[in-house]
Motif scaffolding. Structure first.
Motif, PDB file in Angstrom:
ATOM      1  N   VAL A 386      62.961  15.208 -18.726  1.00 25.05           N
ATOM      2  CA  VAL A 386      63.552  16.157 -17.776  1.00 25.05           C
ATOM      3  C   VAL A 386      62.922  17.537 -17.935  1.00 25.05           C
ATOM      4  O   VAL A 386      62.703  18.249 -16.947  1.00 25.05           O
ATOM      5  CB  VAL A 386      65.077  16.227 -17.972  1.00 25.05           C
ATOM      6  CG1 VAL A 386      65.679  17.374 -17.155  1.00 25.05           C
ATOM      7  CG2 VAL A 386      65.716  14.903 -17.571  1.00 25.05           C
ATOM      8  N   LYS A 387      62.590  17.913 -19.149  1.00 26.44           N
ATOM      9  CA  LYS A 387      61.978  19.218 -19.385  1.00 26.44           C
ATOM     10  C   LYS A 387      60.654  19.360 -18.637  1.00 26.44           C
ATOM     11  O   LYS A 387      60.224  20.475 -18.302  1.00 26.44           O
ATOM     12  CB  LYS A 387      61.756  19.428 -20.877  1.00 26.44           C
ATOM     13  CG  LYS A 387      61.309  20.835 -21.234  1.00 26.44           C
ATOM     14  CD  LYS A 387      61.183  21.018 -22.743  1.00 26.44           C
ATOM     15  CE  LYS A 387      60.729  22.428 -23.086  1.00 26.44           C
ATOM     16  NZ  LYS A 387      60.587  22.613 -24.559  1.00 26.44           N
ATOM     17  N   GLY A 388      60.016  18.236 -18.338  1.00 25.58           N
ATOM     18  CA  GLY A 388      58.759  18.281 -17.604  1.00 25.58           C
ATOM     19  C   GLY A 388      58.886  18.887 -16.220  1.00 25.58           C
ATOM     20  O   GLY A 388      57.887  19.324 -15.634  1.00 25.58           O
ATOM     21  N   LEU A 389      60.103  18.928 -15.668  1.00 30.15           N
ATOM     22  CA  LEU A 389      60.310  19.565 -14.364  1.00 30.15           C
ATOM     23  C   LEU A 389      60.081  21.069 -14.427  1.00 30.15           C
ATOM     24  O   LEU A 389      59.909  21.708 -13.385  1.00 30.15           O
ATOM     25  CB  LEU A 389      61.720  19.278 -13.848  1.00 30.15           C
ATOM     26  CG  LEU A 389      62.022  17.826 -13.460  1.00 30.15           C
ATOM     27  CD1 LEU A 389      63.497  17.674 -13.114  1.00 30.15           C
ATOM     28  CD2 LEU A 389      61.156  17.384 -12.288  1.00 30.15           C
ATOM     29  N   THR A 390      60.101  21.643 -15.621  1.00 25.56           N
ATOM     30  CA  THR A 390      59.885  23.091 -15.768  1.00 25.56           C
ATOM     31  C   THR A 390      58.427  23.426 -16.062  1.00 25.56           C
ATOM     32  O   THR A 390      58.101  24.591 -16.309  1.00 25.56           O
ATOM     33  CB  THR A 390      60.775  23.658 -16.896  1.00 25.56           C
ATOM     34  OG1 THR A 390      60.358  23.097 -18.157  1.00 25.56           O
ATOM     35  CG2 THR A 390      62.233  23.319 -16.657  1.00 25.56           C
ATOM     36  N   ALA A 391      57.552  22.435 -16.064  1.00 27.77           N
ATOM     37  CA  ALA A 391      56.137  22.677 -16.360  1.00 27.77           C
ATOM     38  C   ALA A 391      55.540  23.655 -15.362  1.00 27.77           C
ATOM     39  O   ALA A 391      55.982  23.769 -14.213  1.00 27.77           O
ATOM     40  CB  ALA A 391      55.365  21.356 -16.336  1.00 27.77           C
ATOM     41  N   ASP A 392      54.498  24.370 -15.784  1.00 28.34           N
ATOM     42  CA  ASP A 392      53.820  25.311 -14.887  1.00 28.34           C
ATOM     43  C   ASP A 392      52.644  24.641 -14.188  1.00 28.34           C
ATOM     44  O   ASP A 392      51.629  25.269 -13.900  1.00 28.34           O
ATOM     45  CB  ASP A 392      53.368  26.565 -15.641  1.00 28.34           C
ATOM     46  CG  ASP A 392      52.592  26.248 -16.916  1.00 28.34           C
ATOM     47  OD1 ASP A 392      52.224  25.066 -17.109  1.00 28.34           O
ATOM     48  OD2 ASP A 392      52.365  27.162 -17.717  1.00 28.34           O
ATOM     49  N   SER A 393      52.778  23.363 -13.932  1.00 30.06           N
ATOM     50  CA  SER A 393      51.775  22.567 -13.219  1.00 30.06           C
ATOM     51  C   SER A 393      52.483  21.754 -12.151  1.00 30.06           C
ATOM     52  O   SER A 393      53.420  20.998 -12.439  1.00 30.06           O
ATOM     53  CB  SER A 393      51.057  21.627 -14.202  1.00 30.06           C
ATOM     54  OG  SER A 393      50.492  20.518 -13.526  1.00 30.06           O
ATOM     55  N   ALA A 394      52.038  21.893 -10.889  1.00 27.79           N
ATOM     56  CA  ALA A 394      52.634  21.108  -9.806  1.00 27.79           C
ATOM     57  C   ALA A 394      52.401  19.620 -10.023  1.00 27.79           C
ATOM     58  O   ALA A 394      53.262  18.787  -9.713  1.00 27.79           O
ATOM     59  CB  ALA A 394      52.058  21.545  -8.460  1.00 27.79           C
ATOM     60  N   THR A 395      51.231  19.267 -10.555  1.00 24.79           N
ATOM     61  CA  THR A 395      50.934  17.863 -10.838  1.00 24.79           C
ATOM     62  C   THR A 395      51.916  17.305 -11.859  1.00 24.79           C
ATOM     63  O   THR A 395      52.433  16.184 -11.703  1.00 24.79           O
ATOM     64  CB  THR A 395      49.494  17.716 -11.361  1.00 24.79           C
ATOM     65  OG1 THR A 395      48.595  18.261 -10.403  1.00 24.79           O
ATOM     66  CG2 THR A 395      49.148  16.271 -11.626  1.00 24.79           C
ATOM     67  N   ALA A 396      52.198  18.069 -12.917  1.00 22.67           N
ATOM     68  CA  ALA A 396      53.122  17.614 -13.957  1.00 22.67           C
ATOM     69  C   ALA A 396      54.542  17.484 -13.424  1.00 22.67           C
ATOM     70  O   ALA A 396      55.255  16.523 -13.735  1.00 22.67           O
ATOM     71  CB  ALA A 396      53.080  18.578 -15.140  1.00 22.67           C
ATOM     72  N   ARG A 397      54.972  18.449 -12.609  1.00 17.56           N
ATOM     73  CA  ARG A 397      56.344  18.382 -12.081  1.00 17.56           C
ATOM     74  C   ARG A 397      56.537  17.153 -11.196  1.00 17.56           C
ATOM     75  O   ARG A 397      57.551  16.457 -11.285  1.00 17.56           O
ATOM     76  CB  ARG A 397      56.665  19.663 -11.306  1.00 17.56           C
ATOM     77  CG  ARG A 397      56.756  20.909 -12.174  1.00 17.56           C
ATOM     78  CD  ARG A 397      57.326  22.091 -11.395  1.00 17.56           C
ATOM     79  NE  ARG A 397      56.476  22.499 -10.282  1.00 17.56           N
ATOM     80  CZ  ARG A 397      55.523  23.410 -10.354  1.00 17.56           C
ATOM     81  NH1 ARG A 397      55.256  24.018 -11.511  1.00 17.56           N
ATOM     82  NH2 ARG A 397      54.803  23.739  -9.290  1.00 17.56           N
ATOM     83  N   LEU A 398      55.554  16.870 -10.326  1.00 19.82           N
ATOM     84  CA  LEU A 398      55.688  15.731  -9.424  1.00 19.82           C
ATOM     85  C   LEU A 398      55.623  14.410 -10.185  1.00 19.82           C
ATOM     86  O   LEU A 398      56.396  13.479  -9.912  1.00 19.82           O
ATOM     87  CB  LEU A 398      54.597  15.785  -8.357  1.00 19.82           C
ATOM     88  CG  LEU A 398      54.667  14.736  -7.252  1.00 19.82           C
ATOM     89  CD1 LEU A 398      56.025  14.740  -6.552  1.00 19.82           C
ATOM     90  CD2 LEU A 398      53.558  14.948  -6.228  1.00 19.82           C
ATOM     91  N   ALA A 399      54.719  14.310 -11.156  1.00 21.31           N
ATOM     92  CA  ALA A 399      54.638  13.085 -11.955  1.00 21.31           C
ATOM     93  C   ALA A 399      55.920  12.871 -12.753  1.00 21.31           C
ATOM     94  O   ALA A 399      56.412  11.741 -12.880  1.00 21.31           O
ATOM     95  CB  ALA A 399      53.429  13.149 -12.881  1.00 21.31           C
ATOM     96  N   THR A 400      56.467  13.944 -13.309  1.00 18.68           N
ATOM     97  CA  THR A 400      57.730  13.854 -14.034  1.00 18.68           C
ATOM     98  C   THR A 400      58.847  13.367 -13.126  1.00 18.68           C
ATOM     99  O   THR A 400      59.634  12.483 -13.486  1.00 18.68           O
ATOM    100  CB  THR A 400      58.093  15.227 -14.619  1.00 18.68           C
ATOM    101  OG1 THR A 400      57.104  15.612 -15.576  1.00 18.68           O
ATOM    102  CG2 THR A 400      59.462  15.194 -15.286  1.00 18.68           C
ATOM    103  N   GLN A 401      58.923  13.947 -11.933  1.00 15.88           N
ATOM    104  CA  GLN A 401      59.952  13.536 -10.985  1.00 15.88           C
ATOM    105  C   GLN A 401      59.862  12.047 -10.675  1.00 15.88           C
ATOM    106  O   GLN A 401      60.873  11.331 -10.653  1.00 15.88           O
ATOM    107  CB  GLN A 401      59.815  14.329  -9.683  1.00 15.88           C
ATOM    108  CG  GLN A 401      60.815  13.948  -8.614  1.00 15.88           C
ATOM    109  CD  GLN A 401      60.423  14.454  -7.251  1.00 15.88           C
ATOM    110  OE1 GLN A 401      59.608  13.859  -6.565  1.00 15.88           O
ATOM    111  NE2 GLN A 401      61.009  15.588  -6.858  1.00 15.88           N
ATOM    112  N   GLN A 402      58.658  11.565 -10.421  1.00 14.68           N
ATOM    113  CA  GLN A 402      58.494  10.158 -10.063  1.00 14.68           C
ATOM    114  C   GLN A 402      58.884   9.230 -11.211  1.00 14.68           C
ATOM    115  O   GLN A 402      59.432   8.147 -10.988  1.00 14.68           O
ATOM    116  CB  GLN A 402      57.061   9.903  -9.611  1.00 14.68           C
ATOM    117  CG  GLN A 402      56.715  10.564  -8.284  1.00 14.68           C
ATOM    118  CD  GLN A 402      57.670  10.149  -7.173  1.00 14.68           C
ATOM    119  OE1 GLN A 402      57.775   8.966  -6.844  1.00 14.68           O
ATOM    120  NE2 GLN A 402      58.375  11.107  -6.602  1.00 14.68           N
TER     121      GLN A 402
END
Length: 707
Positions: A386-402
């Protein structure tokens, strides 16, 4: 890939000197492995998928398409190994998440060699051996018109795909459109012409997002769900690029309204001249320098260039300024992985039917970039994921969400909502959490989202997420959305209006109409204009108004064109050879000054061009050196330097040929020069179009002003 600008189809070496010197470039894969690359997708973990299309735009026949998967084991910018992930015809768009690869492609049976359809499908690689486990699973059938593809190939067809943080797959539809495209839930849709279609990742809930485009190839999506395209037109005067910000439900006017009736559509942010827009990406990666980051990066195949579009917020939309970024031989697509490596596919002169010996993939990273492995998301503990949603990378946030949605663990919802509520998190992280929370809980998320809408920083996104799924809107109350309609934030107002339309309750009509037709503000007596410095009689045909006025004591000058009393249907006007004279008798062309503001009833106010962007000519045919073209009702405001003593200018109608009627026309108008504040009079309208053809009526009705 429209045939355009052959003089620009040159090699990469031509552009090398102009490319940013603070970036590092490597050839990731050459034509031996990645010839004729039509599309590209980078997994967050660094694997790169390239859609090889040896049919190009105009080729025909089976067995000439494939998806190649590349891996760079030592992160030196050169692929170390590859596998043919799938043999597939005309790969035109790719998205990679986990063990799934979404692909837009055609089907050309080997026994007939005739294209039978174009589909959005998903391929799966559960054993992660770099080869798809089986044939594609179709999510949307017939997403282009087979007859057009059979006749012409994949040119102008449906192309790029990209996923937004709202979890929808957005699809760039070319001007072939589609007829009776069908999703997995049985939904069928038809679009005549181009636009943007969207669908859930399982092929359900397919819906039109925007329409009125011609030949877009891809979409760029930012973390706040702003969608941008760079697509071309064809109005007989050139294949010009329109850079467009897409607002949901928007009509962008092609082919009937975009040029002459922009008040009836949402116009493009800008017409950028000739080109051939291809791949698109919104870069939001902290590993990139600020000067390149958080911008749409758009490839143009015809101009051999990847552009950055600098955006400035403007009410509910933006203004933009395009800048050269990376010169490359016919770039077709681009994507970025979770460590910030940018990959660009280059067609490199492979022609309109593909070429097995041309094309490559380039990797680009900032100088000083260091590789950082992307987390193995399936192995992360719930709190770390869940913490990955706060990443400063759009790629990381979307991959985390999926990955969160793949787990479908509703116990994660409170922690996700906490991220959305915490103002210490970045706006992009909060928005990612909002849309993740909505997708995880569905309609059950709406009460918390409507509560979160009370936070002004999140109102737009909470309302948008709440109404995002048509099947989950039945119990939504109207009050929060109607309240947002009367707020002061135009982005919130736009989101609320779209949401109310999606909720679909007729009781909302009154609030929507009130927002669409706001009350007219009364003119303050203090804002009444001073008497005009000059006001002409009505100017008709080849008549002119010769103006010479004193500017002593004048700081604010308004050049005004009023319609002549019969509507503003043909009031194309020009200010010819405007010259200022200072105290020393020196003459300065007014066209050398920048106006403070300019408004017009149609088209644009332009220096040395007519309002439609074409060469400017006086109606009487007399020559001129400098001119300002505009259209009634027009007000051009200049702040005049104090040393200026006099203005001399000729006001006249423009010479123009009205193409649809095949005859010349100009309506009378009045020119005026004013100073001080300007009070605008309400425009007058005619009951019907005075230029309506007597025997031809191609539409059920014509606009009041025929321009």
């Amino acid at each position: 890939m429209t045939k355009l600008i052959p003089g620009l189809l040159t090699s990469l070496s031509v552009f090398a000197a102009a490319n940013p010197a603070d970036l590092t470039y490597t050839k990731y894969a050459g034509s031996d492995l990645a010839p004729s690359p039509a599309c590209i997708a980078a997994a967050a973990t660094g694997e790169v998928y390239v859609g090889v299309d040896l049919l190009g735009s105009l080729g025909k026949g089976p067995g000439k398409g494939r998806i190649v998967r590349f891996v760079d084991d030592n992160q030196d910018g050169i692929a170390d190994k590859h596998t043919v992930f799938a043999e597939i015809d005309n790969p035109r768009g790719l998205i990679s998440f986990g063990d799934k690869l979404y692909v837009l492609h055609t089907v050309i049976p080997k026994d007939t060699g005739i294209l039978s359809g174009m589909h959005l499908s998903v391929l799966t690689d559960k054993d992660r051996d770099g080869i798809a486990d089986g044939p594609p699973e179709i999510l949307i059938r017939d997403i282009s018109v087979p007859k057009h593809n059979q006749d012409r190939g994949a040119d102008h067809t449906t192309n790029g795909i990209r996923m937004g943080i709202d979890g929808w797959i957005y699809i760039a539809v070319g001007d072939f459109g589609y007829v009776n495209a069908q999703g997995t839930d049985g939904t069928t849709l038809t679009m005549l012409g181009g636009g943007v279609l969207r669908v859930r990742p399982d092929g359900t809930e397919m819906e039109v997002y925007t329409h009125g485009l011609r030949n877009i190839y891809d979409v760029a999506i930012d973390p706040f769900m702003n969608i941008f395209t760079r697509g071309n037109t064809n109005d007989g005067g050139g294949w010009n690029i329109r850079f467009i910000h897409h607002i949901q439900t928007g009509q962008y006017g092609y082919p009937m309204l975009f040029k002459n009736f922009t008040d009836e559509i949402i116009p493009a942010l800008e017409d950028l001249g000739g080109g051939s827009g291809t791949g698109a990406l919104f870069l939001d990666e902290s590993t990139w320098p600020e000067k390149y980051n958080k911008t749409p990066m758009m490839a143009d195949w015809g101009r051999n260039q990847v552009y950055i579009h600098r955006l400035t917020p403007d009410a509910a939309s933006f203004t933009q300024k395009a800048e050269d970024f990376i010169g490359l031989s016919q770039p077709s697509d681009l994507d970025v992985d979770g460590s910030g490596q940018l990959y660009i596919a280059a067609w490199e002169g492979a022609g309109y039917k593909g070429n097995p010996a041309r094309g490559f993939v380039q990797r680009v990273v900032p100088d000083g970039w260091t590789y950082k492995p992307f987390p193995d998301l399936p192995k992360l503990a719930p709190d770390a994921l869940v913490k990955g949603l706060t990443a400063d990378s759009a790629t990381a946030r979307l991959a985390t969400q999926q990955e969160i949605l793949t787990r479908s663990d509703k116990a994660l919802a409170p922690a996700i909502l906490a991220i959305a509520k915490d103002s210490k998190n970045s706006p992009a992280a909060r928005v990612a959490a909002i849309f993740t929370y909505k997708q995880l809980l569905g309609a059950a998320a709406n009460p918390a989202l409507l509560e979160l809408a009370g936070d002004p920083a999140m109102t737009e996104f909470a309302l948008r997420a709440a109404a995002d799924r048509l099947k989950q809107n039945a119990d939504l109350p109207l009050e929060p959305f109607e309240k947002a309609l009367v707020g002061s934030n135009p982005r919130v107002q736009a989101a609320a209006a779209v949401a109310l339309g999606r909720i679909g309750k007729k009781e909302a009509a009154k609030a929507l109409l009130a927002a669409a037709i706001p009350p007219t503000a009364k003119q303050s007596p203090a804002a009444a204009p001073k008497p005009p410095l000059f006001e002409s009689k009505l100017i008709s045909g080849n008549e002119t108004a010769e103006i010479e006025i004193s500017l002593v004591g004048v700081n604010n000058l308004y050049l005004v064109v009023e319609e002549g009393g019969n509507g503003n249907g043909g009031d194309h006007a020009g200010w010819f050879d405007p010259v200022l004279t200072n105290r020393d008798g020196k003459q300065v062309p007014l066209t050398q000054l920048k106006w403070k503001s300019a408004t017009q009833g149609w088209g644009k106010t332009l220096v040395n061009k007519a309002p439609d962007g074409k060469p400017i000519q006086r109606a009487d045919g007399k020559p001129h050196k400098q001119a300002i073209g505009t259209h009634a009702k027009s007000v051009i405001h200049y702040v005049i330097p104090g040393a200026m003593q006099k203005l001399k200018v000729t006001a006249a109608l423009l010479r123009l040929q009205e193409r649809r009627l095949g005859r010349q026309f100009q309506d009378p108008l009045r020119a005026a020069c004013r100073h001080g504040h300007l009070q605008r009079r309400p425009a007058r309208h005619t009951e019907s179009c005075r230029h309506r053809p007597p025997s031809r009526r191609p539409f059920p009705r014509l606009p009041e002003s025929y321009r």
